[in-house]
Scaffold this motif. Sequence first.
Motif, PDB file in Angstrom:
ATOM      1  N   LEU A 190       0.828  -1.210   0.000  1.00 54.53           N
ATOM      2  CA  LEU A 190       0.000   0.000   0.000  1.00 54.53           C
ATOM      3  C   LEU A 190       0.864   1.263   0.000  1.00 54.53           C
ATOM      4  N   LEU A 191       1.893   1.267   0.850  1.00 54.78           N
ATOM      5  CA  LEU A 191       2.784   2.428   0.921  1.00 54.78           C
ATOM      6  C   LEU A 191       3.546   2.612  -0.390  1.00 54.78           C
ATOM      7  N   GLU A 192       3.918   1.507  -1.008  1.00 58.04           N
ATOM      8  CA  GLU A 192       4.623   1.583  -2.283  1.00 58.04           C
ATOM      9  C   GLU A 192       3.727   2.218  -3.350  1.00 58.04           C
ATOM     10  N   LYS A 193       2.450   1.861  -3.322  1.00 59.43           N
ATOM     11  CA  LYS A 193       1.496   2.431  -4.270  1.00 59.43           C
ATOM     12  C   LYS A 193       1.324   3.939  -4.023  1.00 59.43           C
ATOM     13  N   GLN A 194       1.208   4.318  -2.744  1.00 57.12           N
ATOM     14  CA  GLN A 194       1.076   5.740  -2.403  1.00 57.12           C
ATOM     15  C   GLN A 194       2.303   6.526  -2.860  1.00 57.12           C
ATOM     16  N   LEU A 195       3.470   5.943  -2.643  1.00 62.69           N
ATOM     17  CA  LEU A 195       4.717   6.597  -3.045  1.00 62.69           C
ATOM     18  C   LEU A 195       4.788   6.750  -4.567  1.00 62.69           C
ATOM     19  N   ALA A 196       4.364   5.737  -5.284  1.00 59.57           N
ATOM     20  CA  ALA A 196       4.369   5.798  -6.749  1.00 59.57           C
ATOM     21  C   ALA A 196       3.418   6.887  -7.245  1.00 59.57           C
ATOM     22  N   GLU A 197       2.267   7.024  -6.594  1.00 61.06           N
ATOM     23  CA  GLU A 197       1.314   8.065  -6.981  1.00 61.06           C
ATOM     24  C   GLU A 197       1.913   9.457  -6.761  1.00 61.06           C
ATOM     25  N   LYS A 251       7.050  10.943   4.982  1.00 62.79           N
ATOM     26  CA  LYS A 251       6.406  10.101   6.003  1.00 62.79           C
ATOM     27  C   LYS A 251       6.186   8.694   5.445  1.00 62.79           C
ATOM     28  N   VAL A 252       5.689   8.615   4.217  1.00 63.38           N
ATOM     29  CA  VAL A 252       5.440   7.307   3.581  1.00 63.38           C
ATOM     30  C   VAL A 252       6.758   6.539   3.422  1.00 63.38           C
ATOM     31  N   GLN A 253       7.813   7.243   3.011  1.00 63.82           N
ATOM     32  CA  GLN A 253       9.122   6.591   2.854  1.00 63.82           C
ATOM     33  C   GLN A 253       9.610   6.006   4.182  1.00 63.82           C
ATOM     34  N   LYS A 254       9.459   6.785   5.266  1.00 62.31           N
ATOM     35  CA  LYS A 254       9.914   6.305   6.582  1.00 62.31           C
ATOM     36  C   LYS A 254       9.099   5.102   7.039  1.00 62.31           C
ATOM     37  N   LEU A 255       7.776   5.154   6.861  1.00 64.18           N
ATOM     38  CA  LEU A 255       6.928   4.028   7.255  1.00 64.18           C
ATOM     39  C   LEU A 255       7.268   2.785   6.442  1.00 64.18           C
ATOM     40  N   LYS A 256       7.496   2.988   5.152  1.00 63.60           N
ATOM     41  CA  LYS A 256       7.828   1.873   4.269  1.00 63.60           C
ATOM     42  C   LYS A 256       9.154   1.237   4.681  1.00 63.60           C
ATOM     43  N   LEU A 257      10.139   2.061   4.987  1.00 61.59           N
ATOM     44  CA  LEU A 257      11.448   1.555   5.400  1.00 61.59           C
ATOM     45  C   LEU A 257      11.363   0.823   6.744  1.00 61.59           C
ATOM     46  N   ALA A 258      10.604   1.369   7.687  1.00 56.96           N
ATOM     47  CA  ALA A 258      10.458   0.716   8.991  1.00 56.96           C
ATOM     48  C   ALA A 258       9.797  -0.656   8.831  1.00 56.96           C
ATOM     49  N   GLY A 259       8.778  -0.717   8.006  1.00 63.56           N
ATOM     50  CA  GLY A 259       8.113  -2.000   7.755  1.00 63.56           C
ATOM     51  C   GLY A 259       9.029  -2.991   7.078  1.00 63.56           C
ATOM     52  N   LYS A 260       9.800  -2.496   6.124  1.00 63.83           N
ATOM     53  CA  LYS A 260      10.737  -3.372   5.408  1.00 63.83           C
ATOM     54  C   LYS A 260      11.797  -3.917   6.358  1.00 63.83           C
TER      55      LYS A 260
END
Length: 73
Positions: free
Chosen positions: A28-35, A52-61
């Motif tokens: 989901l975060l990857e899709k938001q980032l792409a948009e 914010k999306v990048q940080k959340l995505k990295l933390a999840g990864k």
Amino acid sequence: MPVSDEVLVEKLCNENPRFRKLYEEHQLLEKQLAELDQKAYLTADEEMERKKVQKLKLAGKDEMEAILRSYRS
């Protein structure tokens, strides 16, 4: 014979609810980032949202990778 990451990810998505949730959030975060990346110009709020999306995505990864490491060893 080591299990490939793709097979392990699929297995964990089926067996580990936390991993599945992290994987779904990551998608989901990857899709938001792409948009956001498709826009020619980002407002200040959009730029903050992008970070914010990048940080959340990295933390999840990072958490998914820790789970993967525990299953590899």
